[in-house]
Design a protein around this motif. Structure first.
Motif, PDB file in Angstrom:
ATOM      1  N   THR A   1       0.835  -1.213   0.000  1.00 27.07           N
ATOM      2  CA  THR A   1       0.000   0.000   0.000  1.00 27.07           C
ATOM      3  C   THR A   1       0.867   1.260   0.000  1.00 27.07           C
ATOM      4  O   THR A   1       0.444   2.309   0.468  1.00 27.07           O
ATOM      5  CB  THR A   1      -0.914   0.027   1.246  1.00 27.07           C
ATOM      6  OG1 THR A   1      -0.085  -0.046   2.418  1.00 27.07           O
ATOM      7  CG2 THR A   1      -1.881  -1.146   1.246  1.00 27.07           C
ATOM      8  N   TRP A   2       2.095   1.138  -0.498  1.00 30.97           N
ATOM      9  CA  TRP A   2       3.054   2.243  -0.419  1.00 30.97           C
ATOM     10  C   TRP A   2       2.583   3.454  -1.227  1.00 30.97           C
ATOM     11  O   TRP A   2       2.040   3.313  -2.320  1.00 30.97           O
ATOM     12  CB  TRP A   2       4.425   1.775  -0.920  1.00 30.97           C
ATOM     13  CG  TRP A   2       5.513   2.766  -0.630  1.00 30.97           C
ATOM     14  CD1 TRP A   2       6.192   3.523  -1.535  1.00 30.97           C
ATOM     15  CD2 TRP A   2       6.033   3.105   0.662  1.00 30.97           C
ATOM     16  NE1 TRP A   2       7.113   4.325  -0.889  1.00 30.97           N
ATOM     17  CE2 TRP A   2       7.026   4.085   0.461  1.00 30.97           C
ATOM     18  CE3 TRP A   2       5.744   2.691   1.968  1.00 30.97           C
ATOM     19  CZ2 TRP A   2       7.742   4.652   1.516  1.00 30.97           C
ATOM     20  CZ3 TRP A   2       6.450   3.249   3.015  1.00 30.97           C
ATOM     21  CH2 TRP A   2       7.433   4.218   2.783  1.00 30.97           C
ATOM     22  N   GLU A   3       2.801   4.642  -0.681  1.00 30.74           N
ATOM     23  CA  GLU A   3       2.389   5.885  -1.341  1.00 30.74           C
ATOM     24  C   GLU A   3       3.134   6.071  -2.665  1.00 30.74           C
ATOM     25  O   GLU A   3       4.368   6.115  -2.676  1.00 30.74           O
ATOM     26  CB  GLU A   3       2.718   7.054  -0.402  1.00 30.74           C
ATOM     27  CG  GLU A   3       2.315   8.410  -0.946  1.00 30.74           C
ATOM     28  CD  GLU A   3       2.761   9.547  -0.017  1.00 30.74           C
ATOM     29  OE1 GLU A   3       2.009   9.881   0.897  1.00 30.74           O
ATOM     30  OE2 GLU A   3       3.873  10.082  -0.217  1.00 30.74           O
ATOM     31  N   PRO A   4       2.417   6.218  -3.758  1.00 30.94           N
ATOM     32  CA  PRO A   4       3.097   6.383  -5.051  1.00 30.94           C
ATOM     33  C   PRO A   4       4.000   7.614  -5.042  1.00 30.94           C
ATOM     34  O   PRO A   4       3.636   8.655  -4.495  1.00 30.94           O
ATOM     35  CB  PRO A   4       1.940   6.580  -6.038  1.00 30.94           C
ATOM     36  CG  PRO A   4       0.740   6.008  -5.360  1.00 30.94           C
ATOM     37  CD  PRO A   4       0.947   6.219  -3.887  1.00 30.94           C
ATOM     38  N   GLY A   5       5.181   7.454  -5.613  1.00 29.78           N
ATOM     39  CA  GLY A   5       6.089   8.596  -5.755  1.00 29.78           C
ATOM     40  C   GLY A   5       7.010   8.820  -4.579  1.00 29.78           C
ATOM     41  O   GLY A   5       7.884   9.696  -4.631  1.00 29.78           O
ATOM     42  N   ARG A   6       6.856   8.063  -3.491  1.00 25.59           N
ATOM     43  CA  ARG A   6       7.730   8.255  -2.327  1.00 25.59           C
ATOM     44  C   ARG A   6       8.839   7.202  -2.355  1.00 25.59           C
ATOM     45  O   ARG A   6       8.569   6.005  -2.332  1.00 25.59           O
ATOM     46  CB  ARG A   6       6.935   8.164  -1.021  1.00 25.59           C
ATOM     47  CG  ARG A   6       7.792   8.435   0.228  1.00 25.59           C
ATOM     48  CD  ARG A   6       6.954   8.521   1.504  1.00 25.59           C
ATOM     49  NE  ARG A   6       6.101   9.695   1.538  1.00 25.59           N
ATOM     50  CZ  ARG A   6       6.435  10.877   2.082  1.00 25.59           C
ATOM     51  NH1 ARG A   6       7.622  11.022   2.657  1.00 25.59           N
ATOM     52  NH2 ARG A   6       5.606  11.879   2.060  1.00 25.59           N
ATOM     53  N   THR A   7      10.080   7.658  -2.411  1.00 25.98           N
ATOM     54  CA  THR A   7      11.233   6.749  -2.401  1.00 25.98           C
ATOM     55  C   THR A   7      11.412   6.151  -1.009  1.00 25.98           C
ATOM     56  O   THR A   7      11.281   6.850  -0.010  1.00 25.98           O
ATOM     57  CB  THR A   7      12.508   7.524  -2.782  1.00 25.98           C
ATOM     58  OG1 THR A   7      12.358   8.016  -4.111  1.00 25.98           O
ATOM     59  CG2 THR A   7      13.745   6.622  -2.715  1.00 25.98           C
TER      60      THR A   7
END
Lengths: 260, 260
Positions: free
Chosen positions: B162-168
């Motif tokens: 469920t990782w936030e898109p665009g966050r490294t």
């Protein structure tokens, strides 16, 4: 034995180490191996002394407060070309935070730890034996080959008048003109440096004025938030290692390059 | 009142703040002011809520478990143009080290704290209320205008899916190919990032393999010594702030630029 199968237990043994030699364990280390780690004859440990690299050793005998190790073979050679390690000069802190600073500083590769008394220091005496034990334990745990000095506490004024020529002293500044930390440390890469972190109450005005007049002092800024003294200490060391020290060229492989 | 004369006591008050307004103190804060700091009506404090900047306030009434503050004037305006704050994703640690990580991460400007459960995590449950209280206290002490989120613990696998898109997501790697930390964070300046630090025992092989396959994961190396998990966590954040964050352009003046 594959590198991965090396034992996790590492002991600082302050005696000459050489393959096929025997070294005696002191009471503390014998107790630690026997009562805490439940080890016995035949079990393996790693031994280092700050000079001869690191050796794989077997427990030959182990009694309640004595024991012998047989050194099997060298696992790491001494590091001979390391750049100078930074020093940390810190005002002792309350509530176990000095011990924590020592542990973190050792992991972050500090070369010498210097407790310093300032006007607003709120700890009047340090337990030097305890801080040295913390430093040794951290060195064992973090796989360093050396154990940094923890020298006896000294007054700030005296420290400054006997300062080692050629060693830059970075002071974590709370106000006034200061360079960004990363800029200052990058410019000092490869040179002998120390970081000075004051007590929780900060330096007093006269101390700051005296520091600023010294040619070897460089004020560095650690951003807009007010950092506790312990945070300032290990932040400065981490940024040093990342920007000017031995984190720069690593490929992320925690295995030391001198593993044999 | 000169900026230097502002009170040292800062309170996070989760209510709208505006000049000449009145705000109620909750029981904990009333007790803290009265019993711990020995303050009373007429004494001054600073108040912030994460949205409206910071206000100088006077204690209007103070009883055992209640009180009122009168807001005198705004001392800092809200920060509207701040770059995104890094997140810290960390496996809960034993022996008070989670609380320490939270305190340090808040001082080092973390935007969100995410406790994560991994296969080798040796703490099965976290005390979320306690970690949130630690975060608020550290925010009060370090003069932040916001209080970072501490979200509930989550399994690593679920977090990644469920990782936030665009966050490294920078992962502190113990082995394998990894970029030096300072190189990786400098390249990500201005972008949303998070740092993932595993438990003391490290990630297991399957977790590491899964992490390496994810396009938003970047492995970073933290040098040749074996760092404890807490050291890795705040070292990564310190290096981020120094090389890519808000320590870069500061002139060492700890007074925030939005002080009015």
């Amino acid at each position: 034995m594959a590198a991965d199968a090396l034992p996790r237990t590492r002991l600082f043994i302050d005696q000459p180490l050489a393959a096929e030699g025997m070294v005696a364990l002191d009471g503390d280390r014998a107790h630690y191996l026997r009562a805490v780690l439940r080890q016995g004859p035949g079990d393996k440990v790693l031994a280092f002394n700050g000079r001869d690299g690191e050796y794989l050793a077997s427990i030959e005998t182990l009694a309640k407060s004595a024991g012998m190790l047989r050194l099997d073979r060298q696992t790491r050679t001494p590091v001979t070309d390391a750049p100078p390690s930074p020093w940390l000069v810190f005002a002792p802190l309350k509530g176990g935070r000095s011990e924590y600073v020592v542990e973190k500083a050792v992991e972050l590769g500090v070369g010498r730890l210097v407790p310093v008394y300032t006007r607003r220091s709120d700890v009047g005496r340090i337990n030097l034996d305890r801080l040295r034990a913390n430093a040794l334990e951290a060195a064992e745990q973090c796989e360093r080959l050396d154990a940094p000095d923890v020298v006896d506490g000294i007054d700030l004024q005296k420290l400054l008048t006997t300062w080692e020529p050629g060693r830059t002293l970075f002071v974590a500044a709370e106000s006034g003109d200061a360079q960004p930390l990363v800029t200052a440390v990058t410019a000092a890469a490869g040179k002998p440096v120390a970081f000075l972190v004051g007590p929780e109450g900060g330096f007093d005005r006269q101390e700051l004025d005296a520091l600023r007049r010294l040619p070897f002092v460089v004020s560095v800024g650690l951003g807009p938030r007010v950092l506790r003294a312990d945070t300032a200490a290990f932040s400065a060391l981490a940024v040093w290692q990342a920007a000017a020290g031995d984190w720069r060229c690593g490929d992320g492989d925690a295995r030391p390059p001198n593993r044999v």
